[in-house]
Design a protein around this motif. Structure first.
Motif, PDB file in Angstrom:
ATOM      1  N   MET A  25      10.567  10.986 -45.585  1.00  0.00           N
ATOM      2  CA  MET A  25      10.018   9.713 -46.064  1.00  0.00           C
ATOM      3  C   MET A  25       9.355   8.926 -44.937  1.00  0.00           C
ATOM      4  N   GLU A  26       9.887   9.035 -43.747  1.00  0.00           N
ATOM      5  CA  GLU A  26       9.267   8.376 -42.595  1.00  0.00           C
ATOM      6  C   GLU A  26       7.875   8.959 -42.353  1.00  0.00           C
ATOM      7  N   ALA A  27       7.761  10.277 -42.392  1.00  0.00           N
ATOM      8  CA  ALA A  27       6.467  10.931 -42.204  1.00  0.00           C
ATOM      9  C   ALA A  27       5.512  10.593 -43.345  1.00  0.00           C
ATOM     10  N   ALA A  28       6.000  10.610 -44.571  1.00  0.00           N
ATOM     11  CA  ALA A  28       5.167  10.303 -45.734  1.00  0.00           C
ATOM     12  C   ALA A  28       4.664   8.864 -45.675  1.00  0.00           C
ATOM     13  N   THR A  29       5.517   7.940 -45.299  1.00  0.00           N
ATOM     14  CA  THR A  29       5.129   6.535 -45.196  1.00  0.00           C
ATOM     15  C   THR A  29       4.050   6.358 -44.139  1.00  0.00           C
ATOM     16  N   TRP A  30       4.249   6.978 -42.987  1.00  0.00           N
ATOM     17  CA  TRP A  30       3.261   6.905 -41.912  1.00  0.00           C
ATOM     18  C   TRP A  30       1.942   7.500 -42.373  1.00  0.00           C
ATOM     19  N   TRP A  31       1.990   8.648 -43.030  1.00  0.00           N
ATOM     20  CA  TRP A  31       0.795   9.388 -43.454  1.00  0.00           C
ATOM     21  C   TRP A  31       0.063   8.657 -44.585  1.00  0.00           C
ATOM     22  N   ILE A  32       0.806   8.268 -45.620  1.00  0.00           N
ATOM     23  CA  ILE A  32       0.190   7.746 -46.848  1.00  0.00           C
ATOM     24  C   ILE A  32      -0.031   6.235 -46.797  1.00  0.00           C
ATOM     25  N   GLN A  33       1.007   5.484 -46.477  1.00  0.00           N
ATOM     26  CA  GLN A  33       0.880   4.036 -46.528  1.00  0.00           C
ATOM     27  C   GLN A  33       0.244   3.447 -45.276  1.00  0.00           C
ATOM     28  N   THR A  34       0.690   3.873 -44.120  1.00  0.00           N
ATOM     29  CA  THR A  34       0.205   3.279 -42.883  1.00  0.00           C
ATOM     30  C   THR A  34      -1.242   3.662 -42.588  1.00  0.00           C
ATOM     31  N   HIS A  35      -1.560   4.964 -42.712  1.00  0.00           N
ATOM     32  CA  HIS A  35      -2.892   5.432 -42.320  1.00  0.00           C
ATOM     33  C   HIS A  35      -3.775   5.835 -43.498  1.00  0.00           C
ATOM     34  N   GLN A  36      -3.231   5.842 -44.701  1.00  0.00           N
ATOM     35  CA  GLN A  36      -3.972   6.185 -45.920  1.00  0.00           C
ATOM     36  C   GLN A  36      -4.781   7.477 -45.732  1.00  0.00           C
ATOM     37  N   LEU A  37      -4.099   8.500 -45.244  1.00  0.00           N
ATOM     38  CA  LEU A  37      -4.737   9.789 -44.996  1.00  0.00           C
ATOM     39  C   LEU A  37      -4.778  10.611 -46.276  1.00  0.00           C
ATOM     40  N   ASP A  38      -5.745  11.527 -46.330  1.00  0.00           N
ATOM     41  CA  ASP A  38      -5.825  12.472 -47.438  1.00  0.00           C
ATOM     42  C   ASP A  38      -4.654  13.443 -47.354  1.00  0.00           C
ATOM     43  N   HIS A  39      -4.466  14.214 -48.428  1.00  0.00           N
ATOM     44  CA  HIS A  39      -3.359  15.176 -48.442  1.00  0.00           C
ATOM     45  C   HIS A  39      -3.467  16.143 -47.259  1.00  0.00           C
ATOM     46  N   PHE A  40      -4.666  16.684 -47.021  1.00  0.00           N
ATOM     47  CA  PHE A  40      -4.892  17.564 -45.871  1.00  0.00           C
ATOM     48  C   PHE A  40      -5.805  16.856 -44.886  1.00  0.00           C
ATOM     49  N   GLU A  41      -5.406  16.899 -43.622  1.00  0.00           N
ATOM     50  CA  GLU A  41      -6.193  16.324 -42.535  1.00  0.00           C
ATOM     51  C   GLU A  41      -6.242  17.321 -41.386  1.00  0.00           C
ATOM     52  N   LYS A  42      -7.229  17.172 -40.526  1.00  0.00           N
ATOM     53  CA  LYS A  42      -7.337  18.031 -39.353  1.00  0.00           C
ATOM     54  C   LYS A  42      -6.173  17.744 -38.408  1.00  0.00           C
ATOM     55  N   ALA A  43      -5.587  18.797 -37.889  1.00  0.00           N
ATOM     56  CA  ALA A  43      -4.455  18.655 -36.964  1.00  0.00           C
ATOM     57  C   ALA A  43      -4.853  17.838 -35.745  1.00  0.00           C
ATOM     58  N   ILE A  44      -6.086  18.009 -35.289  1.00  0.00           N
ATOM     59  CA  ILE A  44      -6.557  17.282 -34.108  1.00  0.00           C
ATOM     60  C   ILE A  44      -6.590  15.772 -34.379  1.00  0.00           C
ATOM     61  N   LYS A  45      -6.930  15.387 -35.607  1.00  0.00           N
ATOM     62  CA  LYS A  45      -6.953  13.972 -35.983  1.00  0.00           C
ATOM     63  C   LYS A  45      -5.531  13.397 -35.976  1.00  0.00           C
ATOM     64  N   ILE A  46      -4.593  14.145 -36.519  1.00  0.00           N
ATOM     65  CA  ILE A  46      -3.197  13.695 -36.544  1.00  0.00           C
ATOM     66  C   ILE A  46      -2.651  13.582 -35.131  1.00  0.00           C
ATOM     67  N   LYS A  47      -2.953  14.558 -34.317  1.00  0.00           N
ATOM     68  CA  LYS A  47      -2.500  14.548 -32.916  1.00  0.00           C
ATOM     69  C   LYS A  47      -3.044  13.314 -32.188  1.00  0.00           C
ATOM     70  N   THR A  48      -4.305  12.995 -32.410  1.00  0.00           N
ATOM     71  CA  THR A  48      -4.926  11.833 -31.772  1.00  0.00           C
ATOM     72  C   THR A  48      -4.263  10.540 -32.249  1.00  0.00           C
ATOM     73  N   LEU A  49      -3.975  10.437 -33.539  1.00  0.00           N
ATOM     74  CA  LEU A  49      -3.307   9.237 -34.059  1.00  0.00           C
ATOM     75  C   LEU A  49      -1.920   9.071 -33.445  1.00  0.00           C
ATOM     76  N   ILE A  50      -1.190  10.154 -33.306  1.00  0.00           N
ATOM     77  CA  ILE A  50       0.162  10.096 -32.748  1.00  0.00           C
ATOM     78  C   ILE A  50       0.113   9.700 -31.263  1.00  0.00           C
ATOM     79  N   GLU A  51      -0.837  10.230 -30.553  1.00  0.00           N
ATOM     80  CA  GLU A  51      -0.923   9.969 -29.110  1.00  0.00           C
ATOM     81  C   GLU A  51      -1.450   8.572 -28.784  1.00  0.00           C
ATOM     82  N   SER A  52      -2.108   7.922 -29.742  1.00  0.00           N
ATOM     83  CA  SER A  52      -2.674   6.590 -29.450  1.00  0.00           C
ATOM     84  C   SER A  52      -1.660   5.486 -29.629  1.00  0.00           C
TER      85      SER A  52
END
Length: 70
Positions: free
Chosen positions: A43-70
């Motif tokens: 649920m923590e991951a889903a909240t971060w993915w869906i509510q916080t960043h409003q990401l699509d179901h599938f995203e590029k791994a490089i985009k996710i990595k950049t978001l986490i590192e920022s």
């Protein structure tokens, strides 16, 4: 987001990028086994993915990595 989840996401992203290249896509389910053995972390991951960043179901791994590192 907890440090443990950040570490897990970065590990999976790095692994997928290494295996399949920089254009590989993934969903937040990629960070978990098929069995839901940690619903709180899921649920923590889903909240971060869906509510916080409003990401699509599938995203590029490089985009996710950049978001986490920022």
């Amino acid at each position: 987001m907890t440090d443990a989840l950040k570490h897990k996401i970065l590990h999976v992203c790095n692994q997928k990028i290494k295996e399949k290249g920089p254009h590989v896509g993934l969903s937040f389910y990629a960070f978990f086994q098929n069995k839901n053995d940690n619903p709180k972390l899921l649920m923590e991951a889903a909240t971060w993915w869906i509510q916080t960043h409003q990401l699509d179901h599938f995203e590029k791994a490089i985009k996710i990595k950049t978001l986490i590192e920022s």
